[in-house]
Design an enzyme around this catalytic site. Structure first.
Site, PDB file in Angstrom:
ATOM      1  N   HIS A  46      17.215  56.208  -9.560  1.00  0.00           N
ATOM      2  CA  HIS A  46      17.231  57.114 -10.719  1.00  0.00           C
ATOM      3  C   HIS A  46      18.644  57.176 -11.299  1.00  0.00           C
ATOM      4  CE1 HIS A  46      13.832  59.525  -8.579  1.00  0.00           C
ATOM      5  NE2 HIS A  46      13.283  58.927  -9.623  1.00  0.00           N
ATOM      6  N   LYS A  64       1.340  65.011  -8.482  1.00  0.00           N
ATOM      7  CA  LYS A  64       2.077  65.159  -7.216  1.00  0.00           C
ATOM      8  C   LYS A  64       2.140  66.640  -6.867  1.00  0.00           C
ATOM      9  CE  LYS A  64       5.082  61.212  -8.287  1.00  0.00           C
ATOM     10  NZ  LYS A  64       6.441  60.822  -8.704  1.00  0.00           N
ATOM     11  N   ARG A 105       9.885  49.796 -12.362  1.00  0.00           N
ATOM     12  CA  ARG A 105      10.161  48.998 -11.166  1.00  0.00           C
ATOM     13  C   ARG A 105       9.143  47.866 -11.081  1.00  0.00           C
ATOM     14  NH1 ARG A 105       9.791  54.149  -7.464  1.00  0.00           N
ATOM     15  NH2 ARG A 105       7.989  54.176  -8.817  1.00  0.00           N
ATOM     16  N   SER A 128      11.285  58.298  -4.538  1.00  0.00           N
ATOM     17  CA  SER A 128      11.529  59.568  -3.822  1.00  0.00           C
ATOM     18  C   SER A 128      10.602  59.667  -2.610  1.00  0.00           C
ATOM     19  CB  SER A 128      11.260  60.753  -4.751  1.00  0.00           C
ATOM     20  OG  SER A 128      12.071  60.674  -5.895  1.00  0.00           O
TER      21      SER A 128
HETATM   22  O1  PNS Z   1       8.996  60.937 -11.693  1.00  0.00           O
HETATM   23  P1  PNS Z   1       7.571  61.001 -12.160  1.00  0.00           P
HETATM   24  O2  PNS Z   1       6.751  61.904 -11.246  1.00  0.00           O
HETATM   25  O3  PNS Z   1       6.940  59.651 -12.341  1.00  0.00           O
HETATM   26  O4  PNS Z   1       7.608  61.675 -13.619  1.00  0.00           O
HETATM   27  C1  PNS Z   1       6.427  61.982 -14.313  1.00  0.00           C
HETATM   28  C2  PNS Z   1       6.685  63.125 -15.315  1.00  0.00           C
HETATM   29  C3  PNS Z   1       7.173  64.376 -14.573  1.00  0.00           C
HETATM   30  C4  PNS Z   1       7.726  62.678 -16.318  1.00  0.00           C
HETATM   31  C5  PNS Z   1       5.336  63.420 -16.054  1.00  0.00           C
HETATM   32  O5  PNS Z   1       4.356  63.819 -15.117  1.00  0.00           O
HETATM   33  C6  PNS Z   1       5.481  64.484 -17.143  1.00  0.00           C
HETATM   34  O6  PNS Z   1       5.915  64.172 -18.235  1.00  0.00           O
HETATM   35  N1  PNS Z   1       5.155  65.746 -16.808  1.00  0.00           N
HETATM   36  C7  PNS Z   1       5.252  66.862 -17.749  1.00  0.00           C
HETATM   37  C8  PNS Z   1       3.901  67.167 -18.385  1.00  0.00           C
HETATM   38  C9  PNS Z   1       3.621  66.242 -19.553  1.00  0.00           C
HETATM   39  O7  PNS Z   1       4.349  66.195 -20.523  1.00  0.00           O
HETATM   40  N2  PNS Z   1       2.499  65.494 -19.476  1.00  0.00           N
HETATM   41  C10 PNS Z   1       2.095  64.590 -20.553  1.00  0.00           C
HETATM   42  C11 PNS Z   1       2.628  63.183 -20.390  1.00  0.00           C
HETATM   43  S1  PNS Z   1       1.656  62.339 -19.222  1.00  0.00           S
END
Ligand code: PNS
Length: 165
Positions: A18, A42, A92, A130
């Site tokens: 990251h 998650k 990745r 992570s």
């Molecule tokens: O590190 P990650 O878990 O792959 O990140 C995913 C994340 C947190 C960026 C994504 O789940 C997110 O944007 N969550 C906020 C809610 C949202 O905006 N959802 C709509 C887009 S899928």
């Protein structure tokens, strides 16, 4: 006007992979906000949002144009409110692609002016996540190469606390 990019993620916890994406994004934009968000896929997590923010702040304190925030809501909504021009995500392996592509299309639908940019990870970090840090750490493995040195001990301490509960 100064260009602003968002580096979003759940960051539970931030890894050196990251950090590499954040560092490279900070070279391309005037300002970067590293945004901790909740990922509905998650559940739970090892660290609270404020701990995750603190870890990222400590790991990025040497990069002057980086700020760190938590948002309990939609990424697109936050990006519009802040006037961001781009959402930057690290890619990745190929298996990342399907979900990342769906997220990018959803964010485009919600905020059509904001571009998602995928930055290819450095080969050194292709395997890193992570979850892998938590798995290796839980079995007592060495996580020194996986996380910023500033937060390594916090992760080891939390794993020990969870084990002793
Ligand atoms: O590190 P990650 O878990 O792959 O990140 C995913 C994340 C947190 C960026 C994504 O789940 C997110 O944007 N969550 C906020 C809610 C949202 O905006 N959802 C709509 C887009 S899928």
């Amino acid at each position: 006007m100064a260009s602003l990019a968002i580096c979003p993620g759940s960051f539970d916890p931030i890894t050196v992979g990251h950090l590499d994406i954040i560092r490279r994004t900070a070279k391309m934009f005037d300002r970067v906000i590293v945004l901790v968000l909740m990922n509905s896929k998650k559940s739970g997590g090892m660290f609270t949002p404020s701990e995750r923010v603190d870890f990222i702040k400590r790991s990025t304190s040497h990069i002057p144009n980086v700020e760190v925030e938590f948002h309990d809501g939609l990424l697109a909504e936050y990006a519009v409110k802040k006037g961001a021009v781009a959402i930057v995500k690290g890619l990745r392996v190929l298996s990342d692609y399907e979900d990342e592509f769906k997220q990018a299309l959803t964010n485009k639908k919600l905020a059509s002016d904001i571009e998602t940019i995928f930055m290819v990870t450095d080969t050194e970090y292709m395997f890193l996540s992570s979850s892998l840090v938590k798995e290796v750490g839980s079995f007592g493995g060495d996580i020194s190469d996986f996380v910023p040195s500033a937060i390594k001990q916090d992760i080891i301490d939390r794993i020990r606390e969870l084990r002793e509960r």
